[in-house]
Design an enzyme around this catalytic site. Structure first.
Site, PDB file in Angstrom:
ATOM      1  N   ASP A   1      11.551   8.238  -5.108  1.00 26.52           N
ATOM      2  CA  ASP A   1      10.124   8.530  -4.876  1.00 26.52           C
ATOM      3  C   ASP A   1       9.530   7.360  -4.103  1.00 26.52           C
ATOM      4  O   ASP A   1       8.941   6.457  -4.685  1.00 26.52           O
ATOM      5  CB  ASP A   1       9.402   8.726  -6.210  1.00 26.52           C
TER       6      ASP A   1
ATOM      7  N   HIS B   1       5.002  15.852  -7.694  1.00 26.01           N
ATOM      8  CA  HIS B   1       5.768  15.317  -8.821  1.00 26.01           C
ATOM      9  C   HIS B   1       6.529  16.406  -9.568  1.00 26.01           C
ATOM     10  O   HIS B   1       7.666  16.194  -9.991  1.00 26.01           O
ATOM     11  CB  HIS B   1       4.843  14.525  -9.762  1.00 26.01           C
TER      12      HIS B   1
HETATM   13  N1  AG3 Z   1       5.678   9.128  -2.038  1.00 26.82           N
HETATM   14  C1  AG3 Z   1       5.686   9.990  -0.863  1.00 26.82           C
HETATM   15  C2  AG3 Z   1       4.596   9.731   0.129  1.00 26.82           C
HETATM   16  C3  AG3 Z   1       4.800  10.514   1.382  1.00 26.82           C
HETATM   17  C4  AG3 Z   1       3.748  10.309   2.374  1.00 26.82           C
HETATM   18  N2  AG3 Z   1       4.128  10.964   3.583  1.00 26.82           N
HETATM   19  C5  AG3 Z   1       3.422  11.908   4.193  1.00 26.82           C
HETATM   20  N3  AG3 Z   1       2.231  12.185   3.837  1.00 26.82           N
HETATM   21  N4  AG3 Z   1       3.977  12.543   5.158  1.00 26.82           N
HETATM   22  C6  AG3 Z   1       4.562   9.263  -2.858  1.00 26.82           C
HETATM   23  C7  AG3 Z   1       4.659   8.547  -4.141  1.00 26.82           C
HETATM   24  C8  AG3 Z   1       4.044   9.375  -5.198  1.00 26.82           C
HETATM   25  N5  AG3 Z   1       4.606   9.142  -6.477  1.00 26.82           N
END
Ligand code: AG3
Length: 286
Positions: A159, A66
């Site tokens: 995100d 973050h």
């Molecule tokens: N968003 C990104 C998750 C990525 C997962 N991918 C990976 N482990 N290769 C997460 C949301 C958090 N606010």
């Protein structure tokens, strides 16, 4: 003993690789209508949020993700007033954005259950940010929002989950073109683009799509222990290269002026994050 095996690099991509958490307690398990959500408690990572079997964030290491997704573009830009967060229902990016004075944030999340459940069971992620008067949270499709809105933003932070399931459209050139339309001059878009050692195709496709829309498209790095596989790439896109090339001294001044302190971000980390190891640069060229 009860264990959680992540599906991302095994079930979803057939690479026969998984990370496994000891689950000391399942806190919440629900099919939201968009995805299957679980929150469970672990000895080392605290509470973990997983969507469709893929780890999204953990209480212990969320800052590695973050902070980098938020403060790198904000400090590089220097004058962000309006930020749009696409996805991010756990509130971690929102919390970091609102640490900056003078920034208003609009968050568009498709799945209201993610917001509600995280506020209840992982409250440190949003840290009260959803109650901040500078935040507008909307439930809806982020792709439709950037297609239809008249609002303009200095920064768009995507995100999202990986491009399996509801987030697939957030990786298309059409979506990036709509984002570009909503950005003010000097605007910046950043987006998560996976762990390239294990997901080279995700990086390649984001690079192709961003590069077809923005004149300056590149990536910077973070390391998030629970996004297993080494470096994670964060996509960076703008029509100006100056914000990316900002000097260390200027960054340090901007950071000092805010009086903020961080656990992962620093001006030197910011600068060095844009240096890509040859194996990652090679994925972009291929
Ligand atoms: N968003 C990104 C998750 C990525 C997962 N991918 C990976 N482990 N290769 C997460 C949301 C958090 N606010």
């Amino acid at each position: 003993m009860n264990w959680f095996d992540e599906a991302l690099h095994d079930e979803w991509s057939g690479q026969g690789y998984t990370q496994r958490f000891e689950v000391t307690r399942t806190v919440c398990e629900v099919s939201t209508g968009h995805q299957k959500l679980v929150i469970f408690e672990t000895p080392r990572f605290g509470r973990v949020l997983a969507l469709d079997g893929v780890v999204q964030t953990t209480e212990a290491d969320e800052f590695c993700y973050h902070e980098m997704l938020t403060h790198v573009p904000i400090f590089a830009h220097g004058k962000v007033r309006d930020a749009l967060i696409v996805g991010g229902g756990d509130g971690g990016v929102l919390r970091e954005v609102l640490r900056h004075d003078g920034i208003g944030a609009t968050l568009v999340e498709i799945d209201d259950t993610v917001i509600n459940v995280c506020r209840e069971h992982m409250p440190s992620l949003s840290g009260g940010a959803f109650d901040d008067p500078r935040c507008t949270a909307r439930i809806g499709d982020g792709a439709a929002f950037v297609r239809d809105t008249d609002r303009r933003f200095d920064l768009i932070i995507v995100d999202s989950t990986d491009p399996i399931g509801p987030a697939e459209v957030l990786f298309t050139p059409e979506f990036y073109a709509d984002c570009r339309r909503c950005l003010r001059e000097n605007g910046i878009l950043v987006t998560q683009s996976g762990v390239p050692f294990l997901q080279p195709e995700e990086l390649r496709s984001v690079h192709r799509s961003l590069g077809s829309v923005f004149s300056d498209a590149t990536f910077y790095l973070t390391v998030v222990p629970s996004y297993v596989g080494g470096y994670m790439t964060l996509g960076w896109a703008s029509d100006r290269s100056e914000p990316r090339e900002i000097e260390l001294e200027e960054l340090a001044e901007r950071v000092a002026r805010t009086g903020l302190s961080f656990k992962y971000y620093s001006p030197s980390i910011h600068r060095s994050a844009f240096a890509l190891p040859p194996f990652i640069a090679g994925i972009l060229e291929a």
